[in-house]
Design a protein around this motif. Sequence first.
Motif, PDB file in Angstrom:
ATOM      1  N   SER A   5      88.015 -15.091 -47.070  1.00  0.00           N
ATOM      2  CA  SER A   5      87.344 -14.774 -45.653  1.00  0.00           C
ATOM      3  C   SER A   5      87.634 -16.082 -44.829  1.00  0.00           C
ATOM      4  O   SER A   5      88.195 -17.222 -45.281  1.00  0.00           O
ATOM      5  N   GLY A   6      87.498 -15.977 -43.349  1.00  0.00           N
ATOM      6  CA  GLY A   6      87.541 -16.846 -42.334  1.00  0.00           C
ATOM      7  C   GLY A   6      86.584 -18.166 -42.214  1.00  0.00           C
ATOM      8  O   GLY A   6      86.589 -18.622 -41.614  1.00  0.00           O
ATOM      9  N   ALA A   7      85.706 -18.030 -43.543  1.00  0.00           N
ATOM     10  CA  ALA A   7      84.699 -19.246 -43.467  1.00  0.00           C
ATOM     11  C   ALA A   7      85.461 -20.484 -43.789  1.00  0.00           C
ATOM     12  O   ALA A   7      86.321 -20.715 -44.417  1.00  0.00           O
ATOM     13  N   GLN A   8      84.782 -21.656 -43.035  1.00  0.00           N
ATOM     14  CA  GLN A   8      85.022 -22.775 -43.264  1.00  0.00           C
ATOM     15  C   GLN A   8      85.008 -23.487 -44.835  1.00  0.00           C
ATOM     16  O   GLN A   8      83.742 -23.189 -45.267  1.00  0.00           O
ATOM     17  N   ARG A   9      85.435 -24.235 -45.279  1.00  0.00           N
ATOM     18  CA  ARG A   9      85.463 -24.822 -46.538  1.00  0.00           C
ATOM     19  C   ARG A   9      84.623 -26.015 -46.200  1.00  0.00           C
ATOM     20  O   ARG A   9      84.804 -26.822 -45.170  1.00  0.00           O
ATOM     21  N   ARG A  10      83.816 -26.389 -47.002  1.00  0.00           N
ATOM     22  CA  ARG A  10      82.933 -27.559 -46.944  1.00  0.00           C
ATOM     23  C   ARG A  10      83.509 -28.851 -47.364  1.00  0.00           C
ATOM     24  O   ARG A  10      84.459 -29.092 -48.321  1.00  0.00           O
ATOM     25  N   LEU A  12      83.700 -32.494 -48.706  1.00  0.00           N
ATOM     26  CA  LEU A  12      83.078 -33.425 -49.663  1.00  0.00           C
ATOM     27  C   LEU A  12      83.094 -34.782 -49.088  1.00  0.00           C
ATOM     28  O   LEU A  12      84.331 -35.242 -48.724  1.00  0.00           O
ATOM     29  N   VAL A  13      82.041 -35.632 -49.196  1.00  0.00           N
ATOM     30  CA  VAL A  13      81.893 -37.009 -48.696  1.00  0.00           C
ATOM     31  C   VAL A  13      83.012 -37.717 -49.377  1.00  0.00           C
ATOM     32  O   VAL A  13      83.639 -38.828 -49.043  1.00  0.00           O
ATOM     33  N   SER A  14      83.247 -37.704 -50.910  1.00  0.00           N
ATOM     34  CA  SER A  14      83.930 -38.455 -51.693  1.00  0.00           C
ATOM     35  C   SER A  14      85.458 -37.906 -51.569  1.00  0.00           C
ATOM     36  O   SER A  14      86.039 -38.758 -52.228  1.00  0.00           O
ATOM     37  N   SER A  15      85.695 -37.006 -50.800  1.00  0.00           N
ATOM     38  CA  SER A  15      87.163 -36.559 -50.649  1.00  0.00           C
ATOM     39  C   SER A  15      88.019 -37.699 -50.141  1.00  0.00           C
ATOM     40  O   SER A  15      87.721 -38.269 -49.197  1.00  0.00           O
ATOM     41  N   PRO A  16      89.092 -37.891 -50.608  1.00  0.00           N
ATOM     42  CA  PRO A  16      90.009 -38.764 -49.720  1.00  0.00           C
ATOM     43  C   PRO A  16      90.969 -38.326 -48.608  1.00  0.00           C
ATOM     44  O   PRO A  16      91.454 -39.044 -47.738  1.00  0.00           O
ATOM     45  N   PHE A  17      90.684 -36.894 -48.492  1.00  0.00           N
ATOM     46  CA  PHE A  17      91.234 -36.333 -47.447  1.00  0.00           C
ATOM     47  C   PHE A  17      90.251 -36.187 -46.039  1.00  0.00           C
ATOM     48  O   PHE A  17      89.143 -36.127 -46.138  1.00  0.00           O
ATOM     49  N   LYS A  18      90.947 -36.582 -44.800  1.00  0.00           N
ATOM     50  CA  LYS A  18      89.879 -36.634 -43.799  1.00  0.00           C
ATOM     51  C   LYS A  18      89.444 -34.959 -43.378  1.00  0.00           C
ATOM     52  O   LYS A  18      90.308 -34.215 -43.567  1.00  0.00           O
ATOM     53  N   PRO A  19      88.458 -34.917 -42.973  1.00  0.00           N
ATOM     54  CA  PRO A  19      88.000 -33.450 -42.689  1.00  0.00           C
ATOM     55  C   PRO A  19      88.683 -33.001 -41.468  1.00  0.00           C
ATOM     56  O   PRO A  19      88.993 -33.824 -40.384  1.00  0.00           O
ATOM     57  N   THR A  20      88.818 -31.888 -41.334  1.00  0.00           N
ATOM     58  CA  THR A  20      89.448 -31.171 -39.962  1.00  0.00           C
ATOM     59  C   THR A  20      88.536 -31.232 -38.971  1.00  0.00           C
ATOM     60  O   THR A  20      87.296 -31.070 -38.900  1.00  0.00           O
ATOM     61  N   VAL A  21      89.049 -31.943 -37.706  1.00  0.00           N
ATOM     62  CA  VAL A  21      88.410 -31.738 -36.528  1.00  0.00           C
ATOM     63  C   VAL A  21      88.397 -30.796 -35.547  1.00  0.00           C
ATOM     64  O   VAL A  21      89.775 -30.300 -35.169  1.00  0.00           O
ATOM     65  N   GLU A  22      87.538 -30.169 -35.259  1.00  0.00           N
ATOM     66  CA  GLU A  22      87.571 -29.191 -34.259  1.00  0.00           C
ATOM     67  C   GLU A  22      87.877 -29.709 -32.954  1.00  0.00           C
ATOM     68  O   GLU A  22      87.241 -30.613 -32.507  1.00  0.00           O
ATOM     69  N   PRO A  23      88.748 -29.302 -32.273  1.00  0.00           N
ATOM     70  CA  PRO A  23      89.153 -29.728 -30.771  1.00  0.00           C
ATOM     71  C   PRO A  23      88.123 -29.332 -29.852  1.00  0.00           C
ATOM     72  O   PRO A  23      87.481 -28.078 -29.650  1.00  0.00           O
ATOM     73  N   GLU A  24      87.746 -30.168 -28.935  1.00  0.00           N
ATOM     74  CA  GLU A  24      86.734 -29.994 -27.837  1.00  0.00           C
ATOM     75  C   GLU A  24      87.468 -29.325 -26.872  1.00  0.00           C
ATOM     76  O   GLU A  24      88.752 -29.621 -26.377  1.00  0.00           O
ATOM     77  N   VAL A  25      86.950 -28.164 -26.285  1.00  0.00           N
ATOM     78  CA  VAL A  25      87.423 -27.248 -25.440  1.00  0.00           C
ATOM     79  C   VAL A  25      86.828 -27.590 -24.043  1.00  0.00           C
ATOM     80  O   VAL A  25      85.525 -27.584 -23.892  1.00  0.00           O
ATOM     81  N   GLU A  26      87.816 -28.182 -23.085  1.00  0.00           N
ATOM     82  CA  GLU A  26      87.161 -28.557 -21.829  1.00  0.00           C
ATOM     83  C   GLU A  26      86.809 -27.319 -20.824  1.00  0.00           C
ATOM     84  O   GLU A  26      87.123 -26.124 -21.084  1.00  0.00           O
ATOM     85  N   ASN A  27      85.524 -27.311 -20.273  1.00  0.00           N
ATOM     86  CA  ASN A  27      85.007 -26.321 -19.494  1.00  0.00           C
ATOM     87  C   ASN A  27      85.583 -26.531 -18.006  1.00  0.00           C
ATOM     88  O   ASN A  27      85.274 -27.422 -17.440  1.00  0.00           O
ATOM     89  N   PHE A  28      86.261 -25.549 -17.369  1.00  0.00           N
ATOM     90  CA  PHE A  28      86.738 -25.592 -15.892  1.00  0.00           C
ATOM     91  C   PHE A  28      86.073 -24.676 -15.354  1.00  0.00           C
ATOM     92  O   PHE A  28      85.487 -23.703 -15.529  1.00  0.00           O
ATOM     93  N   GLU A  29      85.822 -25.343 -13.960  1.00  0.00           N
ATOM     94  CA  GLU A  29      85.134 -24.391 -12.972  1.00  0.00           C
ATOM     95  C   GLU A  29      86.042 -23.957 -11.914  1.00  0.00           C
ATOM     96  O   GLU A  29      87.272 -24.404 -11.716  1.00  0.00           O
ATOM     97  N   LEU A  30      85.755 -22.983 -10.956  1.00  0.00           N
ATOM     98  CA  LEU A  30      86.637 -22.451  -9.934  1.00  0.00           C
ATOM     99  C   LEU A  30      86.788 -23.514  -8.886  1.00  0.00           C
ATOM    100  O   LEU A  30      85.680 -24.561  -8.811  1.00  0.00           O
ATOM    101  N   ASN A  31      87.721 -23.764  -8.340  1.00  0.00           N
ATOM    102  CA  ASN A  31      87.939 -24.710  -7.293  1.00  0.00           C
ATOM    103  C   ASN A  31      88.386 -25.996  -7.941  1.00  0.00           C
ATOM    104  O   ASN A  31      88.534 -27.100  -7.180  1.00  0.00           O
ATOM    105  N   ASP A  32      88.400 -26.100  -9.297  1.00  0.00           N
ATOM    106  CA  ASP A  32      88.642 -27.655 -10.080  1.00  0.00           C
ATOM    107  C   ASP A  32      90.049 -27.614  -9.745  1.00  0.00           C
ATOM    108  O   ASP A  32      90.994 -26.948  -9.873  1.00  0.00           O
ATOM    109  N   ARG A  33      90.416 -29.154  -9.227  1.00  0.00           N
ATOM    110  CA  ARG A  33      91.751 -29.673  -9.234  1.00  0.00           C
ATOM    111  C   ARG A  33      92.199 -30.083 -10.439  1.00  0.00           C
ATOM    112  O   ARG A  33      91.513 -30.934 -11.219  1.00  0.00           O
ATOM    113  N   VAL A  34      93.266 -29.586 -11.107  1.00  0.00           N
ATOM    114  CA  VAL A  34      93.976 -29.908 -12.502  1.00  0.00           C
ATOM    115  C   VAL A  34      95.162 -30.222 -12.254  1.00  0.00           C
ATOM    116  O   VAL A  34      96.059 -30.159 -11.473  1.00  0.00           O
TER     117      VAL A  34
END
Length: 73
Positions: A5-10, A12-34
């Motif tokens: 399934s598409g569920a995320q795997r848990r 473990l704190v004792s794991s030697p591998f780094k957890p996957t980090v969810e990218p932070e999605v920026e929120n843009f408003e109308l007329n924002d200069r980018v």
Amino acid sequence: MTSRSGAQRRHLVSSPFKPTVEPEVENFELNDRVSHQSYGLGRVVGKESAAVTVDFGSCTRRIVSPFHKLERL
């Protein structure tokens, strides 16, 4: 045979591998200069739930989320 399934795997704190980090999605408003790495400076002229439309002067582009190359000025 079992299907995954598409569920995320848990993570473990004792794991030697780094957890996957969810990218932070920026929120843009109308007329924002980018600024976009490929298209340059622009202004947000349209907003959807998963995309923004940006007018770069010479062209108008729809940029989908996550906005890796787009930053607010």
